[in-house]
Design a protein around this motif. Sequence first.
Motif, PDB file in Angstrom:
ATOM      1  N   LEU A  78      -4.667  -4.984  23.172  1.00 47.01           N
ATOM      2  CA  LEU A  78      -4.936  -4.680  21.771  1.00 47.01           C
ATOM      3  C   LEU A  78      -3.657  -4.244  21.086  1.00 47.01           C
ATOM      4  O   LEU A  78      -2.866  -3.473  21.639  1.00 47.01           O
ATOM      5  CB  LEU A  78      -5.987  -3.575  21.645  1.00 47.01           C
ATOM      6  CG  LEU A  78      -7.305  -3.773  22.391  1.00 47.01           C
ATOM      7  CD1 LEU A  78      -8.246  -2.614  22.075  1.00 47.01           C
ATOM      8  CD2 LEU A  78      -7.941  -5.098  22.026  1.00 47.01           C
ATOM      9  N   ARG A  79      -3.479  -4.716  19.881  1.00 43.01           N
ATOM     10  CA  ARG A  79      -2.366  -4.294  19.027  1.00 43.01           C
ATOM     11  C   ARG A  79      -3.000  -3.584  17.833  1.00 43.01           C
ATOM     12  O   ARG A  79      -3.719  -4.200  17.056  1.00 43.01           O
ATOM     13  CB  ARG A  79      -1.559  -5.515  18.597  1.00 43.01           C
ATOM     14  CG  ARG A  79      -0.439  -5.232  17.611  1.00 43.01           C
ATOM     15  CD  ARG A  79       0.239  -6.545  17.224  1.00 43.01           C
ATOM     16  NE  ARG A  79       1.098  -6.363  16.078  1.00 43.01           N
ATOM     17  CZ  ARG A  79       2.354  -5.929  16.153  1.00 43.01           C
ATOM     18  NH1 ARG A  79       2.880  -5.660  17.323  1.00 43.01           N
ATOM     19  NH2 ARG A  79       3.084  -5.783  15.067  1.00 43.01           N
ATOM     20  N   ILE A  80      -2.754  -2.292  17.714  1.00 41.98           N
ATOM     21  CA  ILE A  80      -3.433  -1.470  16.709  1.00 41.98           C
ATOM     22  C   ILE A  80      -2.431  -1.067  15.626  1.00 41.98           C
ATOM     23  O   ILE A  80      -1.431  -0.394  15.900  1.00 41.98           O
ATOM     24  CB  ILE A  80      -4.057  -0.214  17.343  1.00 41.98           C
ATOM     25  CG1 ILE A  80      -4.945  -0.603  18.532  1.00 41.98           C
ATOM     26  CG2 ILE A  80      -4.862   0.557  16.302  1.00 41.98           C
ATOM     27  CD1 ILE A  80      -5.542   0.578  19.259  1.00 41.98           C
ATOM     28  N   SER A  81      -2.706  -1.490  14.391  1.00 38.34           N
ATOM     29  CA  SER A  81      -1.888  -1.112  13.237  1.00 38.34           C
ATOM     30  C   SER A  81      -2.662  -0.088  12.426  1.00 38.34           C
ATOM     31  O   SER A  81      -3.870  -0.234  12.208  1.00 38.34           O
ATOM     32  CB  SER A  81      -1.566  -2.340  12.374  1.00 38.34           C
ATOM     33  OG  SER A  81      -0.835  -3.302  13.121  1.00 38.34           O
ATOM     34  N   GLY A 104       0.798  -1.212   0.000  1.00 41.44           N
ATOM     35  CA  GLY A 104       0.000   0.000   0.000  1.00 41.44           C
ATOM     36  C   GLY A 104       0.836   1.270   0.000  1.00 41.44           C
ATOM     37  O   GLY A 104       2.060   1.233   0.166  1.00 41.44           O
ATOM     38  N   LYS A 105       0.166   2.407  -0.151  1.00 38.48           N
ATOM     39  CA  LYS A 105       0.879   3.687  -0.259  1.00 38.48           C
ATOM     40  C   LYS A 105       1.333   4.227   1.096  1.00 38.48           C
ATOM     41  O   LYS A 105       2.147   5.145   1.150  1.00 38.48           O
ATOM     42  CB  LYS A 105       0.013   4.720  -0.969  1.00 38.48           C
ATOM     43  CG  LYS A 105      -1.182   5.212  -0.185  1.00 38.48           C
ATOM     44  CD  LYS A 105      -1.879   6.336  -0.946  1.00 38.48           C
ATOM     45  CE  LYS A 105      -3.035   6.920  -0.152  1.00 38.48           C
ATOM     46  NZ  LYS A 105      -3.657   8.064  -0.833  1.00 38.48           N
ATOM     47  N   TYR A 106       0.806   3.664   2.176  1.00 39.38           N
ATOM     48  CA  TYR A 106       1.162   4.155   3.503  1.00 39.38           C
ATOM     49  C   TYR A 106       2.226   3.275   4.145  1.00 39.38           C
ATOM     50  O   TYR A 106       2.318   2.076   3.866  1.00 39.38           O
ATOM     51  CB  TYR A 106      -0.065   4.154   4.425  1.00 39.38           C
ATOM     52  CG  TYR A 106      -1.189   5.047   3.967  1.00 39.38           C
ATOM     53  CD1 TYR A 106      -1.100   6.429   4.086  1.00 39.38           C
ATOM     54  CD2 TYR A 106      -2.350   4.503   3.419  1.00 39.38           C
ATOM     55  CE1 TYR A 106      -2.150   7.251   3.663  1.00 39.38           C
ATOM     56  CE2 TYR A 106      -3.396   5.312   3.009  1.00 39.38           C
ATOM     57  CZ  TYR A 106      -3.282   6.687   3.126  1.00 39.38           C
ATOM     58  OH  TYR A 106      -4.315   7.485   2.709  1.00 39.38           O
ATOM     59  N   SER A 107       3.024   3.887   5.034  1.00 38.01           N
ATOM     60  CA  SER A 107       3.810   3.096   5.976  1.00 38.01           C
ATOM     61  C   SER A 107       2.877   2.664   7.101  1.00 38.01           C
ATOM     62  O   SER A 107       1.720   3.092   7.165  1.00 38.01           O
ATOM     63  CB  SER A 107       4.972   3.925   6.525  1.00 38.01           C
ATOM     64  OG  SER A 107       5.940   4.161   5.523  1.00 38.01           O
ATOM     65  N   VAL A 108       3.372   1.816   7.986  1.00 35.33           N
ATOM     66  CA  VAL A 108       2.507   1.242   9.023  1.00 35.33           C
ATOM     67  C   VAL A 108       3.025   1.640  10.398  1.00 35.33           C
ATOM     68  O   VAL A 108       4.203   1.472  10.713  1.00 35.33           O
ATOM     69  CB  VAL A 108       2.449  -0.297   8.911  1.00 35.33           C
ATOM     70  CG1 VAL A 108       1.561  -0.882  10.010  1.00 35.33           C
ATOM     71  CG2 VAL A 108       1.946  -0.710   7.538  1.00 35.33           C
ATOM     72  N   GLY A 109       2.124   2.188  11.196  1.00 37.73           N
ATOM     73  CA  GLY A 109       2.411   2.448  12.599  1.00 37.73           C
ATOM     74  C   GLY A 109       1.709   1.410  13.448  1.00 37.73           C
ATOM     75  O   GLY A 109       0.711   0.817  13.034  1.00 37.73           O
ATOM     76  N   VAL A 110       2.205   1.187  14.649  1.00 38.52           N
ATOM     77  CA  VAL A 110       1.590   0.197  15.532  1.00 38.52           C
ATOM     78  C   VAL A 110       1.739   0.654  16.973  1.00 38.52           C
ATOM     79  O   VAL A 110       2.734   1.286  17.341  1.00 38.52           O
ATOM     80  CB  VAL A 110       2.215  -1.203  15.323  1.00 38.52           C
ATOM     81  CG1 VAL A 110       3.667  -1.238  15.782  1.00 38.52           C
ATOM     82  CG2 VAL A 110       1.414  -2.276  16.036  1.00 38.52           C
ATOM     83  N   ARG A 111       0.722   0.377  17.759  1.00 35.51           N
ATOM     84  CA  ARG A 111       0.790   0.678  19.184  1.00 35.51           C
ATOM     85  C   ARG A 111      -0.018  -0.362  19.937  1.00 35.51           C
ATOM     86  O   ARG A 111      -0.885  -1.034  19.355  1.00 35.51           O
ATOM     87  CB  ARG A 111       0.271   2.076  19.490  1.00 35.51           C
ATOM     88  CG  ARG A 111      -1.194   2.291  19.219  1.00 35.51           C
ATOM     89  CD  ARG A 111      -1.552   3.764  19.377  1.00 35.51           C
ATOM     90  NE  ARG A 111      -1.173   4.245  20.690  1.00 35.51           N
ATOM     91  CZ  ARG A 111      -2.010   4.426  21.697  1.00 35.51           C
ATOM     92  NH1 ARG A 111      -3.292   4.158  21.535  1.00 35.51           N
ATOM     93  NH2 ARG A 111      -1.592   4.868  22.863  1.00 35.51           N
TER      94      ARG A 111
END
Length: 531
Positions: A159-162, A127-134
């Motif tokens: 919870l692991r949120i991407s 995809g066009k976005y990079s991925v953040g996670v918290r």
Amino acid sequence: MILWNVFDAVTLSLLAICIFVWPTQLISDNQNRWLRFFAVSLIASQLVFDGPRVQLFPAYFVAGLFAILLIPRRSAAATPSRVRESKERFVKQFARWTAVIGTGFVLMISIVYCLFFPRYEYPRPLGKYSVGVRELRLTDSSRLETYTSNPNDHRELLLRISYPTEAGTTVRDLERDSVPDPAAVVARYALLFLWPGKSSAGLIPQSWGRVRTNAWTDVPPTTDRQRFPVLVYSHGLGSWPEQNTILVEELASQGYIVIEINHSGHSAGLKLSDGSTIGIEPILERGAISEKAVENAVENSAETQERSRALLAQLDDPSLSNDYRSRLIKERVALRPQATERDTATHRTASNDQRFVLSELTTLQANDAVLASHFDLDHIGVLGMSYGGTASHITCAEDRRCRAGVNLDGFQPLLLDEPPLSVPFMHMSNASHFNHAISYEQATAASYLVRIAGTAHGSFMDLPLTHPMIRQLNKLGLDVIGTIDGERMVRLVNEYVLAFFDKHLLGRDEPLMSRPSDRYPEVTFLSKEEK
């Protein structure tokens, strides 16, 4: 990763040579000591620069033994008699060969484990976005926790949120995310069965051998779009939330916020807020997934088991009508009332976890430190694999907040008692799984069946790509990830799941959802529109 695999191979080979020359006179004692020194130094370097890995734990034991042998020893003060010297030589040689056989066996465990669970890298999402996670910890104050010893505990979820973040180089200097290596999960279960009980739960931390992903932790979300559709994901029973990291990263890179739930008491391991660790041990102890623990003599009788196996064999027939298939399933359920009751309770808990997360989205939308105002609460999907897929089916059948759902190779008889699916839903399964056809036929909304040849249950995780050597277990009759190529399987699942949610959450025209694809001849694709 390739270099680390080479490093592991060199280290294990050097340890094997040390073991082989130990009782022989092929090299001098001085050369033997230098050989051991180099082997121990390599293991020490791996621990310092790479951190402990479950696969190498037996090798650490062997290296520790050689480290002890490097310690200088005092020579005997008196010269022994010829008879005594002969006896001592025999005892030493016997002890040496016993140690060789023992350490050789222990080292072989590391060698085999490294072959089946080599180091790997996750493919970059497209995809066009990079991925953040918290990570975020929530407690459901309306439900008591049944899997901990304290009767006053409430159900706690991690919870692991991407989510989508800015592409390019702006996040490259931030901390990279990492997830557990499945090798740690497998080792935990091996220890659990060798040493049953909660006392074994924390002996193999899932932090050993963690694998870096393509995500960065706690980075700000992208600003080019205010809100993103939300997907709630559930893992398989006894598995770990990150079992479908490749799929989750792909969805996040394409503009979705994906919330992975660690279902406490149903996952391979979760560290609770009080510091204790909970895995699937309580379920195993109570017999929730163990047929041997069923006390009902009728349910466990030879006659019942034989009839149950016969019904399973009949269900493999693709020509059965859905009405007749449903009757066979219900007959088998009637043979196993206690097992079905436990399965129902387990999956109900998972579905309630999903619904709790759906309820918390409004609070997160208003107050979350990173993602506040970025949740599109009008476009919510639910998906899961195996037990998580069954839970997703239940949630989407009963909770209208689910606007679309995906089940990755999960089916339980209790689904037959659910109301017909009235939201778009896609079942993905191996080619020999025909029971989803019942829900597919009964659905009143857009419905899809995607059956994939050459797959097994584990094919719907990351395993076909990250651990392809597991396919060798087929020779032992253990079909874990099927025969399909790993890269192809990952690409297939990613494309179908993305196309489904793009069509039914974002309203995009997706040819993959309208007809069989020439690109994927191994897929049997069926679809029907809303009634």
